[in-house]
Design a protein around this motif. Structure first.
Motif, PDB file in Angstrom:
ATOM      1  N   PRO A 121      -5.018 -39.193  14.055  1.00  0.00           N
ATOM      2  CA  PRO A 121      -3.596 -39.325  14.381  1.00  0.00           C
ATOM      3  C   PRO A 121      -2.784 -38.101  13.978  1.00  0.00           C
ATOM      4  O   PRO A 121      -1.705 -37.867  14.514  1.00  0.00           O
ATOM      5  CB  PRO A 121      -3.156 -40.569  13.590  1.00  0.00           C
ATOM      6  CG  PRO A 121      -4.115 -40.666  12.453  1.00  0.00           C
ATOM      7  CD  PRO A 121      -5.425 -40.158  13.008  1.00  0.00           C
ATOM      8  N   TYR A 122      -3.362 -37.314  13.042  1.00  0.00           N
ATOM      9  CA  TYR A 122      -2.672 -36.099  12.581  1.00  0.00           C
ATOM     10  C   TYR A 122      -2.622 -35.030  13.674  1.00  0.00           C
ATOM     11  O   TYR A 122      -1.903 -34.048  13.540  1.00  0.00           O
ATOM     12  CB  TYR A 122      -3.365 -35.546  11.315  1.00  0.00           C
ATOM     13  CG  TYR A 122      -4.880 -35.522  11.386  1.00  0.00           C
ATOM     14  CD1 TYR A 122      -5.563 -34.457  11.963  1.00  0.00           C
ATOM     15  CD2 TYR A 122      -5.625 -36.597  10.897  1.00  0.00           C
ATOM     16  CE1 TYR A 122      -6.942 -34.455  12.038  1.00  0.00           C
ATOM     17  CE2 TYR A 122      -7.013 -36.597  10.969  1.00  0.00           C
ATOM     18  CZ  TYR A 122      -7.673 -35.529  11.551  1.00  0.00           C
ATOM     19  OH  TYR A 122      -9.037 -35.534  11.628  1.00  0.00           O
ATOM     20  N   ALA A 147      -7.295 -35.112   1.335  1.00  0.00           N
ATOM     21  CA  ALA A 147      -7.846 -33.818   0.922  1.00  0.00           C
ATOM     22  C   ALA A 147      -7.207 -32.652   1.661  1.00  0.00           C
ATOM     23  O   ALA A 147      -6.788 -31.680   1.030  1.00  0.00           O
ATOM     24  CB  ALA A 147      -9.361 -33.812   1.156  1.00  0.00           C
ATOM     25  N   VAL A 148      -7.147 -32.745   2.975  1.00  0.00           N
ATOM     26  CA  VAL A 148      -6.722 -31.587   3.779  1.00  0.00           C
ATOM     27  C   VAL A 148      -5.202 -31.482   3.837  1.00  0.00           C
ATOM     28  O   VAL A 148      -4.644 -30.399   3.745  1.00  0.00           O
ATOM     29  CB  VAL A 148      -7.336 -31.666   5.199  1.00  0.00           C
ATOM     30  CG1 VAL A 148      -6.914 -30.467   6.036  1.00  0.00           C
ATOM     31  CG2 VAL A 148      -8.864 -31.750   5.116  1.00  0.00           C
ATOM     32  N   LEU A 149      -4.542 -32.639   3.967  1.00  0.00           N
ATOM     33  CA  LEU A 149      -3.077 -32.617   4.061  1.00  0.00           C
ATOM     34  C   LEU A 149      -2.407 -32.724   2.692  1.00  0.00           C
ATOM     35  O   LEU A 149      -1.236 -32.387   2.556  1.00  0.00           O
ATOM     36  CB  LEU A 149      -2.583 -33.760   4.956  1.00  0.00           C
ATOM     37  CG  LEU A 149      -3.156 -33.782   6.392  1.00  0.00           C
ATOM     38  CD1 LEU A 149      -2.652 -35.002   7.144  1.00  0.00           C
ATOM     39  CD2 LEU A 149      -2.794 -32.499   7.133  1.00  0.00           C
ATOM     40  N   GLY A 150      -3.114 -33.268   1.712  1.00  0.00           N
ATOM     41  CA  GLY A 150      -2.494 -33.468   0.399  1.00  0.00           C
ATOM     42  C   GLY A 150      -1.533 -34.645   0.379  1.00  0.00           C
ATOM     43  O   GLY A 150      -0.704 -34.768  -0.527  1.00  0.00           O
ATOM     44  N   VAL A 253      -9.123 -23.724   0.056  1.00  0.00           N
ATOM     45  CA  VAL A 253      -9.003 -24.313   1.402  1.00  0.00           C
ATOM     46  C   VAL A 253      -8.046 -25.505   1.404  1.00  0.00           C
ATOM     47  O   VAL A 253      -7.149 -25.583   2.242  1.00  0.00           O
ATOM     48  CB  VAL A 253     -10.393 -24.740   1.947  1.00  0.00           C
ATOM     49  CG1 VAL A 253     -10.264 -25.482   3.275  1.00  0.00           C
ATOM     50  CG2 VAL A 253     -11.301 -23.516   2.112  1.00  0.00           C
ATOM     51  N   THR A 254      -8.228 -26.434   0.470  1.00  0.00           N
ATOM     52  CA  THR A 254      -7.370 -27.635   0.480  1.00  0.00           C
ATOM     53  C   THR A 254      -6.210 -27.451  -0.516  1.00  0.00           C
ATOM     54  O   THR A 254      -6.363 -26.756  -1.528  1.00  0.00           O
ATOM     55  CB  THR A 254      -8.177 -28.912   0.146  1.00  0.00           C
ATOM     56  OG1 THR A 254      -8.720 -28.798  -1.169  1.00  0.00           O
ATOM     57  CG2 THR A 254      -9.286 -29.135   1.159  1.00  0.00           C
ATOM     58  N   PRO A 255      -5.066 -28.089  -0.231  1.00  0.00           N
ATOM     59  CA  PRO A 255      -3.853 -27.718  -0.962  1.00  0.00           C
ATOM     60  C   PRO A 255      -3.830 -28.085  -2.440  1.00  0.00           C
ATOM     61  O   PRO A 255      -3.190 -27.394  -3.218  1.00  0.00           O
ATOM     62  CB  PRO A 255      -2.752 -28.464  -0.201  1.00  0.00           C
ATOM     63  CG  PRO A 255      -3.432 -29.557   0.536  1.00  0.00           C
ATOM     64  CD  PRO A 255      -4.800 -29.061   0.840  1.00  0.00           C
TER      65      PRO A 255
END
Ligand code: F3S
Length: 398
Positions: A121-122, A147-150, A253-255
Protein backbone atom coordinates in the motif's frame (compact mmCIF):
# COMPACT_ATOMS: atom_id res chain seq x y z
CA UNK A 1 -6.04 1.00 30.54
CA UNK A 2 -6.52 4.74 30.70
CA UNK A 3 -8.92 5.77 27.97
CA UNK A 4 -9.62 9.29 26.74
CA UNK A 5 -13.20 10.57 27.10
CA UNK A 6 -13.82 9.87 23.40
CA UNK A 7 -12.45 6.33 23.71
CA UNK A 8 -14.68 5.80 26.76
CA UNK A 9 -17.66 6.92 24.71
CA UNK A 10 -16.74 4.48 21.95
CA UNK A 11 -16.62 1.71 24.54
CA UNK A 12 -19.97 2.77 25.97
CA UNK A 13 -21.60 2.51 22.54
CA UNK A 14 -22.12 6.22 21.86
CA UNK A 15 -20.75 5.81 18.33
CA UNK A 16 -22.78 2.68 17.54
CA UNK A 17 -22.47 -1.05 18.07
CA UNK A 18 -19.66 -1.68 15.54
CA UNK A 19 -17.39 1.00 17.02
CA UNK A 20 -18.19 -0.32 20.49
CA UNK A 21 -17.28 -3.87 19.47
CA UNK A 22 -14.08 -2.58 17.84
CA UNK A 23 -13.08 -0.76 21.02
CA UNK A 24 -13.88 -3.87 23.08
CA UNK A 25 -11.47 -5.86 20.86
CA UNK A 26 -8.72 -3.26 21.32
CA UNK A 27 -9.18 -2.96 25.08
CA UNK A 28 -9.04 -6.75 25.42
CA UNK A 29 -5.85 -6.84 23.32
CA UNK A 30 -4.30 -3.95 25.23
CA UNK A 31 -5.11 -5.60 28.55
CA UNK A 32 -3.48 -8.87 27.48
CA UNK A 33 -0.29 -7.08 26.41
CA UNK A 34 -0.14 -4.64 29.32
CA UNK A 35 -0.82 -1.46 27.32
CA UNK A 36 -1.63 1.57 29.46
CA UNK A 37 -3.27 3.66 26.75
CA UNK A 38 -4.46 3.80 23.17
CA UNK A 39 -2.51 5.52 20.41
CA UNK A 40 -4.07 7.33 17.46
CA UNK A 41 -3.14 5.64 14.17
CA UNK A 42 -2.40 7.42 10.90
CA UNK A 43 -3.52 4.54 8.70
CA UNK A 44 -4.60 0.92 8.67
CA UNK A 45 -3.95 -2.04 6.39
CA UNK A 46 -6.42 -4.87 6.91
CA UNK A 47 -5.74 -8.54 6.20
CA UNK A 48 -8.39 -11.23 5.98
CA UNK A 49 -9.73 -10.31 2.57
CA UNK A 50 -9.60 -13.48 0.48
CA UNK A 51 -12.72 -15.62 0.77
CA UNK A 52 -10.27 -18.54 0.67
CA UNK A 53 -9.00 -17.49 4.12
CA UNK A 54 -12.07 -15.81 5.62
CA UNK A 55 -14.83 -18.25 4.76
CA UNK A 56 -18.48 -17.77 5.73
CA UNK A 57 -17.79 -16.98 9.42
CA UNK A 58 -15.43 -14.15 8.50
CA UNK A 59 -17.88 -12.78 5.95
CA UNK A 60 -20.67 -12.77 8.56
CA UNK A 61 -18.46 -10.83 11.00
CA UNK A 62 -17.74 -8.19 8.33
CA UNK A 63 -21.40 -7.92 7.32
CA UNK A 64 -22.38 -7.47 10.95
CA UNK A 65 -19.80 -4.70 11.49
CA UNK A 66 -20.92 -2.93 8.30
CA UNK A 67 -24.63 -3.27 9.15
CA UNK A 68 -24.01 -1.96 12.66
CA UNK A 69 -22.63 1.32 11.39
CA UNK A 70 -18.90 0.55 11.32
CA UNK A 71 -17.06 3.28 9.39
CA UNK A 72 -13.29 3.71 8.96
CA UNK A 73 -11.99 6.79 10.78
CA UNK A 74 -8.56 6.78 9.09
CA UNK A 75 -7.18 5.83 5.68
CA UNK A 76 -7.66 2.06 5.45
CA UNK A 77 -6.57 -0.22 2.61
CA UNK A 78 -6.91 -3.97 2.14
CA UNK A 79 -4.59 -6.90 1.70
CA UNK A 80 -4.85 -8.91 -1.56
CA UNK A 81 -8.16 -10.59 -2.25
CA UNK A 82 -8.73 -14.06 -3.70
CA UNK A 83 -9.31 -12.75 -7.21
CA UNK A 84 -9.02 -9.83 -9.60
CA UNK A 85 -12.49 -8.27 -9.55
CA UNK A 86 -12.13 -7.09 -13.15
CA UNK A 87 -10.45 -10.14 -14.62
CA UNK A 88 -11.45 -13.20 -12.57
CA UNK A 89 -12.93 -15.37 -15.34
CA UNK A 90 -9.62 -15.17 -17.28
CA UNK A 91 -7.79 -16.40 -14.17
CA UNK A 92 -9.98 -19.50 -13.90
CA UNK A 93 -11.78 -18.44 -10.70
CA UNK A 94 -15.18 -20.06 -10.25
CA UNK A 95 -18.33 -17.96 -10.19
CA UNK A 96 -19.44 -18.91 -6.68
CA UNK A 97 -16.07 -17.94 -5.21
CA UNK A 98 -16.26 -14.65 -7.15
CA UNK A 99 -19.71 -13.91 -5.75
CA UNK A 100 -18.52 -14.48 -2.18
CA UNK A 101 -15.37 -12.43 -2.73
CA UNK A 102 -17.50 -9.57 -4.05
CA UNK A 103 -19.67 -9.76 -0.90
CA UNK A 104 -16.55 -9.34 1.23
CA UNK A 105 -15.38 -6.33 -0.75
CA UNK A 106 -18.88 -4.80 -0.59
CA UNK A 107 -18.86 -5.07 3.21
CA UNK A 108 -15.48 -3.32 3.39
CA UNK A 109 -16.66 -0.65 0.92
CA UNK A 110 -19.71 -0.01 3.08
CA UNK A 111 -17.33 0.68 5.98
CA UNK A 112 -15.45 3.29 3.96
CA UNK A 113 -12.40 1.11 3.40
CA UNK A 114 -10.46 1.70 0.16
CA UNK A 115 -11.10 -1.54 -1.69
CA UNK A 116 -7.93 -1.78 -3.65
CA UNK A 117 -6.24 -4.87 -2.27
CA UNK A 118 -2.48 -4.92 -1.94
CA UNK A 119 0.45 -5.89 0.24
CA UNK A 120 2.36 -2.82 -1.03
CA UNK A 121 0.00 0.00 0.00
CA UNK A 122 3.03 2.26 0.46
CA UNK A 123 3.33 2.37 -3.35
CA UNK A 124 0.01 4.16 -3.80
CA UNK A 125 -0.60 6.56 -0.96
CA UNK A 126 -0.88 4.53 2.24
CA UNK A 127 2.60 5.77 3.14
CA UNK A 128 3.19 6.53 6.80
CA UNK A 129 5.92 8.92 7.83
CA UNK A 130 8.86 8.16 10.11
CA UNK A 131 7.71 7.64 13.70
CA UNK A 132 3.99 7.53 12.88
CA UNK A 133 1.84 4.89 14.54
CA UNK A 134 -0.18 2.70 12.19
CA UNK A 135 -2.02 -0.62 12.45
CA UNK A 136 -1.07 -2.87 9.56
CA UNK A 137 -1.64 -6.56 9.18
CA UNK A 138 0.13 -8.16 6.22
CA UNK A 139 3.49 -9.46 7.39
CA UNK A 140 5.71 -8.12 4.58
CA UNK A 141 4.01 -4.72 4.69
CA UNK A 142 4.37 -4.62 8.49
CA UNK A 143 8.10 -5.32 8.21
CA UNK A 144 8.45 -2.68 5.46
CA UNK A 145 6.52 -0.09 7.49
CA UNK A 146 8.61 -0.65 10.62
CA UNK A 147 12.04 -1.14 9.12
CA UNK A 148 12.14 0.76 5.84
CA UNK A 149 9.75 3.61 6.62
CA UNK A 150 10.44 3.86 10.35
CA UNK A 151 6.71 3.88 11.10
CA UNK A 152 5.47 1.84 14.07
CA UNK A 153 3.10 -1.10 13.94
CA UNK A 154 2.58 -4.47 15.51
CA UNK A 155 1.55 -7.25 13.19
CA UNK A 156 -2.20 -6.97 13.49
CA UNK A 157 -4.67 -9.77 12.90
CA UNK A 158 -7.69 -9.17 10.67
CA UNK A 159 -10.13 -8.28 13.51
CA UNK A 160 -7.69 -6.03 15.39
CA UNK A 161 -6.76 -4.14 12.20
CA UNK A 162 -10.42 -3.61 11.38
CA UNK A 163 -11.01 -2.49 14.97
CA UNK A 164 -8.18 0.05 14.57
CA UNK A 165 -9.80 1.31 11.36
CA UNK A 166 -13.19 1.80 13.00
CA UNK A 167 -11.80 3.60 16.05
CA UNK A 168 -8.60 5.21 14.70
CA UNK A 169 -6.75 3.69 17.68
CA UNK A 170 -4.40 0.86 18.58
CA UNK A 171 -3.13 -0.23 22.02
CA UNK A 172 0.32 1.09 22.97
CA UNK A 173 2.52 -2.00 23.28
CA UNK A 174 5.13 -4.01 21.35
CA UNK A 175 6.75 -2.23 18.41
CA UNK A 176 5.00 1.06 19.19
CA UNK A 177 7.41 1.47 22.10
CA UNK A 178 11.03 2.64 21.81
CA UNK A 179 12.48 -0.04 24.08
CA UNK A 180 11.08 -2.85 21.91
CA UNK A 181 12.65 -1.51 18.70
CA UNK A 182 16.28 -1.80 19.77
CA UNK A 183 18.47 -4.27 17.88
CA UNK A 184 19.55 -7.34 19.81
CA UNK A 185 21.79 -9.13 17.32
CA UNK A 186 24.35 -7.87 14.81
CA UNK A 187 24.29 -9.69 11.49
CA UNK A 188 27.43 -9.25 9.44
CA UNK A 189 26.58 -9.92 5.81
CA UNK A 190 29.75 -10.83 3.92
CA UNK A 191 28.28 -10.49 0.46
CA UNK A 192 26.39 -7.79 -1.44
CA UNK A 193 23.05 -9.34 -2.50
CA UNK A 194 21.96 -8.44 -6.05
CA UNK A 195 18.31 -8.31 -7.06
CA UNK A 196 15.05 -9.46 -5.56
CA UNK A 197 15.90 -13.16 -5.47
CA UNK A 198 19.16 -12.58 -3.60
CA UNK A 199 17.50 -10.33 -1.05
CA UNK A 200 14.77 -12.95 -0.66
CA UNK A 201 17.46 -15.56 -0.07
CA UNK A 202 19.05 -13.32 2.56
CA UNK A 203 15.67 -13.19 4.31
CA UNK A 204 15.43 -16.98 4.22
CA UNK A 205 18.94 -17.48 5.62
CA UNK A 206 18.53 -14.87 8.34
CA UNK A 207 14.95 -15.83 9.20
CA UNK A 208 15.92 -19.48 9.59
CA UNK A 209 19.00 -18.61 11.67
CA UNK A 210 16.88 -16.52 14.03
CA UNK A 211 14.20 -19.22 14.24
CA UNK A 212 16.90 -21.72 15.15
CA UNK A 213 17.98 -19.45 18.02
CA UNK A 214 14.37 -19.57 19.30
CA UNK A 215 14.71 -15.92 20.14
CA UNK A 216 12.78 -12.79 19.33
CA UNK A 217 15.83 -11.03 17.95
CA UNK A 218 15.75 -7.73 16.14
CA UNK A 219 18.68 -7.94 13.74
CA UNK A 220 21.05 -5.10 12.90
CA UNK A 221 22.48 -5.90 9.49
CA UNK A 222 25.90 -4.62 8.50
CA UNK A 223 27.82 -4.92 5.26
CA UNK A 224 25.03 -4.21 2.77
CA UNK A 225 26.05 -1.17 0.78
CA UNK A 226 22.82 -0.60 -1.13
CA UNK A 227 19.28 -1.93 -1.42
CA UNK A 228 16.55 -0.73 -3.77
CA UNK A 229 12.90 -0.38 -2.82
CA UNK A 230 12.14 -3.60 -4.72
CA UNK A 231 14.97 -5.49 -3.04
CA UNK A 232 13.82 -4.30 0.38
CA UNK A 233 10.22 -5.34 -0.21
CA UNK A 234 11.46 -8.79 -1.23
CA UNK A 235 13.69 -9.00 1.85
CA UNK A 236 10.83 -7.93 4.15
CA UNK A 237 8.48 -10.57 2.73
CA UNK A 238 11.08 -13.27 3.12
CA UNK A 239 12.24 -12.30 6.61
CA UNK A 240 8.65 -12.13 7.85
CA UNK A 241 7.82 -15.51 6.32
CA UNK A 242 10.89 -17.49 7.33
CA UNK A 243 11.68 -15.80 10.64
CA UNK A 244 8.39 -14.20 11.71
CA UNK A 245 10.20 -10.86 12.00
CA UNK A 246 8.44 -7.50 11.92
CA UNK A 247 11.47 -5.23 12.28
CA UNK A 248 15.16 -5.11 11.36
CA UNK A 249 17.73 -2.38 11.01
CA UNK A 250 20.16 -2.17 8.10
CA UNK A 251 23.18 0.03 8.63
CA UNK A 252 23.21 2.98 6.27
CA UNK A 253 19.95 1.88 4.62
CA UNK A 254 17.03 1.96 7.08
CA UNK A 255 16.21 5.13 9.00
CA UNK A 256 16.46 3.89 12.59
CA UNK A 257 19.81 2.16 12.08
CA UNK A 258 21.59 5.42 12.87
CA UNK A 259 19.88 5.62 16.26
CA UNK A 260 21.49 2.43 17.54
CA UNK A 261 24.92 0.94 18.07
CA UNK A 262 25.42 -2.59 16.72
CA UNK A 263 24.90 -5.18 19.49
CA UNK A 264 27.96 -7.18 20.57
CA UNK A 265 26.56 -10.59 19.76
CA UNK A 266 27.21 -11.22 16.07
CA UNK A 267 25.98 -13.69 13.47
CA UNK A 268 27.74 -13.94 10.13
CA UNK A 269 26.05 -14.72 6.82
CA UNK A 270 28.09 -15.52 3.72
CA UNK A 271 27.42 -15.98 0.02
CA UNK A 272 27.30 -19.72 0.70
CA UNK A 273 24.39 -19.21 3.14
CA UNK A 274 22.43 -17.36 0.46
CA UNK A 275 23.27 -19.99 -2.13
CA UNK A 276 22.08 -22.82 0.06
CA UNK A 277 18.81 -20.95 0.73
CA UNK A 278 18.38 -20.59 -3.05
CA UNK A 279 19.18 -24.21 -3.69
CA UNK A 280 16.61 -25.42 -1.17
CA UNK A 281 13.81 -23.51 -2.94
CA UNK A 282 14.99 -24.40 -6.40
CA UNK A 283 14.58 -28.12 -6.15
CA UNK A 284 11.79 -28.76 -8.67
CA UNK A 285 12.72 -31.11 -11.45
CA UNK A 286 10.94 -31.22 -14.80
CA UNK A 287 8.83 -28.75 -16.69
CA UNK A 288 7.35 -25.75 -14.86
CA UNK A 289 3.70 -24.95 -15.66
CA UNK A 290 3.10 -21.74 -13.70
CA UNK A 291 5.15 -18.55 -13.60
CA UNK A 292 4.43 -15.57 -11.39
CA UNK A 293 6.06 -12.25 -10.59
CA UNK A 294 4.69 -9.84 -8.01
CA UNK A 295 5.14 -11.19 -4.50
CA UNK A 296 5.06 -8.65 -2.91
CA UNK A 297 3.03 -6.73 -5.50
CA UNK A 298 5.10 -5.27 -8.33
CA UNK A 299 6.20 -1.65 -8.44
CA UNK A 300 5.80 0.40 -11.62
CA UNK A 301 9.55 0.15 -12.24
CA UNK A 302 9.33 -3.65 -12.16
CA UNK A 303 6.39 -3.63 -14.59
CA UNK A 304 8.35 -1.35 -16.91
CA UNK A 305 11.25 -3.80 -16.83
CA UNK A 306 8.88 -6.68 -17.53
CA UNK A 307 7.35 -4.85 -20.51
CA UNK A 308 10.81 -4.17 -21.96
CA UNK A 309 11.70 -7.85 -21.78
CA UNK A 310 8.40 -9.18 -23.10
CA UNK A 311 8.05 -6.73 -26.00
CA UNK A 312 7.37 -8.60 -29.25
CA UNK A 313 7.69 -12.03 -27.63
CA UNK A 314 5.17 -14.78 -26.67
CA UNK A 315 5.02 -16.58 -23.35
CA UNK A 316 4.44 -20.33 -23.42
CA UNK A 317 3.32 -20.90 -19.84
CA UNK A 318 0.63 -19.50 -17.59
CA UNK A 319 2.26 -16.28 -16.39
CA UNK A 320 0.59 -14.17 -13.69
CA UNK A 321 1.69 -10.59 -13.10
CA UNK A 322 0.43 -9.48 -9.69
CA UNK A 323 0.18 -5.89 -8.59
CA UNK A 324 -2.24 -3.39 -7.11
CA UNK A 325 -5.00 -1.66 -9.10
CA UNK A 326 -3.48 1.85 -8.83
CA UNK A 327 -0.06 0.65 -10.05
CA UNK A 328 -1.77 -1.30 -12.86
CA UNK A 329 -3.60 1.88 -13.91
CA UNK A 330 -0.23 3.63 -14.23
CA UNK A 331 1.05 0.69 -16.27
CA UNK A 332 -2.02 1.04 -18.52
CA UNK A 333 -1.32 4.74 -18.94
CA UNK A 334 2.31 4.12 -19.83
CA UNK A 335 1.48 1.44 -22.40
CA UNK A 336 3.22 -1.33 -20.41
CA UNK A 337 0.01 -3.32 -19.93
CA UNK A 338 -0.65 -3.57 -23.67
CA UNK A 339 2.88 -4.85 -24.32
CA UNK A 340 2.69 -7.40 -21.50
CA UNK A 341 -0.77 -8.66 -22.43
CA UNK A 342 0.24 -8.96 -26.10
CA UNK A 343 2.85 -11.49 -24.96
CA UNK A 344 0.14 -13.69 -23.45
CA UNK A 345 1.04 -12.94 -19.80
CA UNK A 346 -1.99 -12.02 -17.66
CA UNK A 347 -2.42 -9.43 -14.96
CA UNK A 348 -3.88 -10.75 -11.72
CA UNK A 349 -4.60 -7.45 -10.00
CA UNK A 350 -5.34 -7.04 -6.28
CA UNK A 351 -4.69 -10.75 -5.73
CA UNK A 352 -1.66 -13.06 -5.85
CA UNK A 353 -0.53 -16.62 -6.43
CA UNK A 354 -0.80 -17.33 -2.69
CA UNK A 355 -4.23 -15.97 -1.74
CA UNK A 356 -6.04 -16.99 -4.96
CA UNK A 357 -7.78 -20.40 -4.82
CA UNK A 358 -5.50 -22.30 -7.23
CA UNK A 359 -4.81 -25.51 -5.33
CA UNK A 360 -4.49 -28.44 -7.71
CA UNK A 361 -4.29 -26.32 -10.86
CA UNK A 362 -0.50 -26.37 -11.29
CA UNK A 363 2.47 -28.55 -10.41
CA UNK A 364 5.50 -26.24 -10.41
CA UNK A 365 5.75 -22.50 -9.72
CA UNK A 366 8.63 -20.37 -11.01
CA UNK A 367 9.11 -17.08 -9.19
CA UNK A 368 11.69 -14.65 -7.80
CA UNK A 369 9.90 -14.60 -4.43
CA UNK A 370 11.03 -16.72 -1.49
CA UNK A 371 7.71 -16.02 0.22
CA UNK A 372 5.73 -17.25 -2.78
CA UNK A 373 7.89 -20.42 -2.81
CA UNK A 374 7.08 -21.05 0.85
CA UNK A 375 3.31 -20.80 0.40
CA UNK A 376 3.29 -22.51 -3.00
CA UNK A 377 4.61 -25.59 -1.22
CA UNK A 378 2.85 -25.21 2.14
CA UNK A 379 -0.59 -24.10 0.93
CA UNK A 380 -0.88 -25.45 -2.61
CA UNK A 381 1.56 -28.37 -2.69
CA UNK A 382 3.44 -27.00 -5.73
CA UNK A 383 7.12 -27.66 -6.39
CA UNK A 384 9.12 -24.45 -6.84
CA UNK A 385 11.91 -22.88 -8.84
CA UNK A 386 13.41 -19.75 -7.36
CA UNK A 387 15.10 -17.63 -10.03
CA UNK A 388 16.26 -14.03 -10.52
CA UNK A 389 13.61 -11.64 -11.93
CA UNK A 390 14.86 -11.68 -15.54
CA UNK A 391 15.30 -15.45 -15.58
CA UNK A 392 11.73 -15.91 -14.37
CA UNK A 393 10.62 -14.02 -17.47
CA UNK A 394 12.83 -16.16 -19.71
CA UNK A 395 11.34 -19.29 -18.13
CA UNK A 396 7.84 -18.09 -19.09
CA UNK A 397 9.00 -17.68 -22.69
CA UNK A 398 10.66 -21.10 -22.89
FE1 F3S B 1 1.72 -10.05 -1.15
FE2 F3S B 1 0.55 -12.30 -1.75
FE3 F3S B 1 3.15 -12.18 -1.57
S1 F3S B 1 -0.09 -10.90 -0.20
S2 F3S B 1 3.59 -10.61 -0.08
S3 F3S B 1 1.86 -11.12 -3.08
S4 F3S B 1 1.87 -13.77 -0.76
Amino acid sequence: MRLTPEEDQMLAGKFGRATQKAMEILVALGTIYGAERMLPVASVQVSGVSYDNLGEAGLEFLDEMAENGGRARVLTTLNPAGMDVENWPALGIDAEFARNQERILAAYAKMGVVTTCSCTPYLFGNLPRFGEHVAWAESSAVCFANAVLGARTNREGGPSALAAALTGRTPDYGLHRDQNRRPTLTVQVQTQPQGTRDFGALGVALGRAIEARQSKDIPYLRGIRRASLEELKSFCASLATYGGLALFHMEGVTPESGLHAPPDETLTLSRADLDSAIEALNAAAGEADFVSLGCPHLSLAEIQRLAERLAGRRVRKTFWITTSRPVKRLADQMGYTAVIEASGAVFAVDTCCVVAPIQGRFKTLVTDSAKACYYAAAKNGFATRFLPFDEVIEEALR
